[in-house]
Design an enzyme around this catalytic site. Structure first.
Site, PDB file in Angstrom:
ATOM      1  N   ASP A  22       0.811  -1.218   0.000  1.00 45.73           N
ATOM      2  CA  ASP A  22       0.000   0.000   0.000  1.00 45.73           C
ATOM      3  C   ASP A  22       0.844   1.268   0.000  1.00 45.73           C
ATOM      4  OD1 ASP A  22      -2.063  -1.869   0.316  1.00 45.73           O
ATOM      5  OD2 ASP A  22      -2.074  -1.643   2.485  1.00 45.73           O
ATOM      6  N   GLU A 184     -11.340   0.568  -3.797  1.00 54.39           N
ATOM      7  CA  GLU A 184     -10.696   1.080  -2.577  1.00 54.39           C
ATOM      8  C   GLU A 184      -9.421   1.824  -2.957  1.00 54.39           C
ATOM      9  OE1 GLU A 184     -10.124  -2.493  -0.335  1.00 54.39           O
ATOM     10  OE2 GLU A 184      -8.682  -3.332  -1.740  1.00 54.39           O
TER      11      GLU A 184
END
Length: 542
Positions: A22, A184
């Site tokens: 991420d 997302e």
């Protein structure tokens, strides 16, 4: 790095190997700063610095105090801190993220990227993966992924006051992606007269993708890129998989680049990734008002002239007053569980729990960053029980443990826990070594001789002292995400579960560069191990 070809330089991917998922990046002048998810580990949110987007060095952890990272004692593996975003605005650094175990979405700020970072400012917003972006008039927008479940509504955006965390305007629906699951990881960018909304969707496994939409205002309406997904390796034989969760950055020369997470699965079908989701870098081109990306390769063109930094040493001699920032622990690291002053030049660890199989243990380790690696420590266990462990979670770890005059290799795989091998060791300090080696070293003939495909992505070998013969070798697939589930990768670390143990040094690096390489030159038996092999094994798990 690699030599130039046709006037261009090249770099190897991943640029930050090991469990660094991420990624989010920002640039300040000629300096780049990047953060990653840390999940249940403390300290949280590692922060890196680079001058060229290729060579990164960790300069600290954003969440380095318990007040910033409240995690319940029973926080599960892969809970904790999800998907940070780092931005620089109005002379300050801003990091916003989600603590899924306690509190939800919050942000912290700092004048300098090394910190100190502020205490959390909590935002009354649902969901995960928050992002910050500022309009020309100073309006701050927070995009986030809506709460998963039957009422999932994709990406939402709210107007917020980042100083106080107050929500100035309730969230409104933005974009639900292209129809794949789990839209997302949103990031908002202002480029010319357009706002762009970059997301991930398809799930963070092999179906992961990157998609983008644009609008004249953060309020929409959002137009999906005609070539969506702009990046995906799904359904391909590419060695890099699970490409997604990306962030964009520009160089001082105006070039665009993307950092993203991806994996490198290995072994027999369905293949296994053991280092976790890693940080990759790939160039971005713009055509007709849309970014064009990929595929993401293990060898890529580099952004301009490379400017290598002095690499961090792979060996820690515990001479500093504080733990090295790469050292992490599950959930917390209580002050009474460790010391660097009790015995000069040694790390003292005090047992806080009797097993690695449950929360509350004393464990200090580093992310495994090399597919073929060597990790070694010098341990003085006294009368306690301590060792070196390869950990994916409390339910999946391999341990090389010393207690009661014996060294033991212990395998914990889900509900199974077994002592695989034992050997007597003399009293006093002892060197423990764990190596990992790719299963690709086996030939087809050796596979057929064993009667099985070599399914393992790698093999994990355990050595005591200077003996070149391993005490045991275990199949690495059982410490992979595909077996253990979750979002993390391997962490190799020191632990104590009884009494006090002292560690004189800790060394983790690539196998080929290992000091004392005689320990790791000829480790392999004539046929590959099914689960484990040892001359001293009383029982093996098959």
């Amino acid at each position: 790095m690699n030599s130039p070809t046709s006037g261009a330089s090249f770099h190897d991917n991943p640029v930050i190997p090991g469990f660094h998922p991420d990624p989010s990046v920002c640039r300040v002048g000629e300096d780049y700063y990047l953060v990653c998810s840390s999940f249940e580990y403390f300290p949280g949110v590692p922060i890196f610095h680079s001058r060229d987007l290729v060579h990164w060095r960790q300069i600290g952890n954003v969440l380095d105090r318990p007040a910033q990272l409240p995690l319940p004692a029973d926080a599960m593996a892969s809970d904790g801190i999800y998907a940070p975003t780092i931005r620089h605005h109005d002379g300050r650094f801003w990091m916003i993220t989600t603590n899924v175990s306690q509190g939800g979405n919050f942000l912290v700020t700092a004048d300098r990227p090394e910190g100190p970072w502020s205490d959390p400012v909590w935002l009354d917003l649902p969901g995960i993966d928050p992002d910050l972006a500022w309009d020309d008039d100073g309006t701050c927008w927070c995009a986030f992924a809506g709460a998963h479940g039957p009422t999932f509504t994709g990406v939402q955006i709210a107007r917020v006051d980042p100083g106080s965390g107050k929500v100035l305007e309730d969230p409104f629906p933005a974009w639900a992606g292209t129809g794949l699951q789990w839209p997302e990881a949103p990031h908002l960018y202002r480029v010319g007269g357009w706002w762009y909304l970059l997301i991930a969707e398809g799930g963070t496994e092999r179906g992961h993708t990157v998609a983008i939409a644009r609008a004249r205002s953060p309020r929409g309406p959002w137009e999906s890129a005609p070539a969506n997904p702009i990046l995906s390796h799904r359904g391909t034989a590419h060695p890099v998989q699970s490409t997604g969760h990306a962030d964009l950055v520009t160089t001082p020369d105006g070039e665009w680049w993307m950092v993203l997470l991806a994996t490198r699965p290995a072994g027999y079908s369905p293949k296994f990734h053991v280092l976790g989701r890693e940080t990759f870098l790939t160039p971005v081109q713009w055509e007709d008002g849309w970014p064009r990306v990929g595929p993401v390769n293990l060898r890529e063109r580099a952004p301009g002239a490379l400017r290598p930094q002095e690499p961090a040493p792979q060996r820690d001699d515990f001479d500093a007053p504080e733990p090295e920032p790469r050292l992490i622990s599950p959930r917390s690291r209580p002050d009474g569980s460790w010391s660097l002053t009790e015995r000069q030049g040694w790390l003292a660890l005090h047992a806080t729990g009797g097993t690695l199989d449950r929360p509350g243990c004393t464990f200090v380790g580093r992310r495994q960053q090399h597919a073929e690696s060597r990790t070694a420590v010098l341990l003085d266990h006294g009368t306690g029980r301590a060792g070196l462990s390869v950990r994916l979670s409390a339910g999946h770890h391999y341990d090389l443990e010393v207690a009661g005059g014996q060294a033991s290799v212990i395998a914990r795989i889900g509900p199974l826990r077994q002592v695989v091998a034992t050997r007597a060791v003399p009293a006093g300090p002892v060197v423990l070594v764990i190596t990992t080696r790719s299963a690709r070293k086996w030939s087809v003939g050796e596979e057929r001789l064993s009667g099985l495909h070599v399914a393992a992505p790698d093999f994990v070998a355990f050595h005591v002292g200077t003996d070149p013969e391993p005490l045991a070798e275990l199949d690495g697939r059982y410490l992979s995400t595909e077996v253990a589930t979750g979002f993390t990768g391997r962490v190799i670390g020191m632990y104590v579960t009884e009494g006090t143990a002292w560690f004189d040094w800790f060394d983790h690096g690539p196998l080929d560069d290992a000091p004392g390489r005689s320990l790791t030159t000829d480790l392999w038996p004539t046929t590959p191990p099914l689960f484990g092999t040892s001359r001293n094994a009383s029982a093996l798990i098959g």
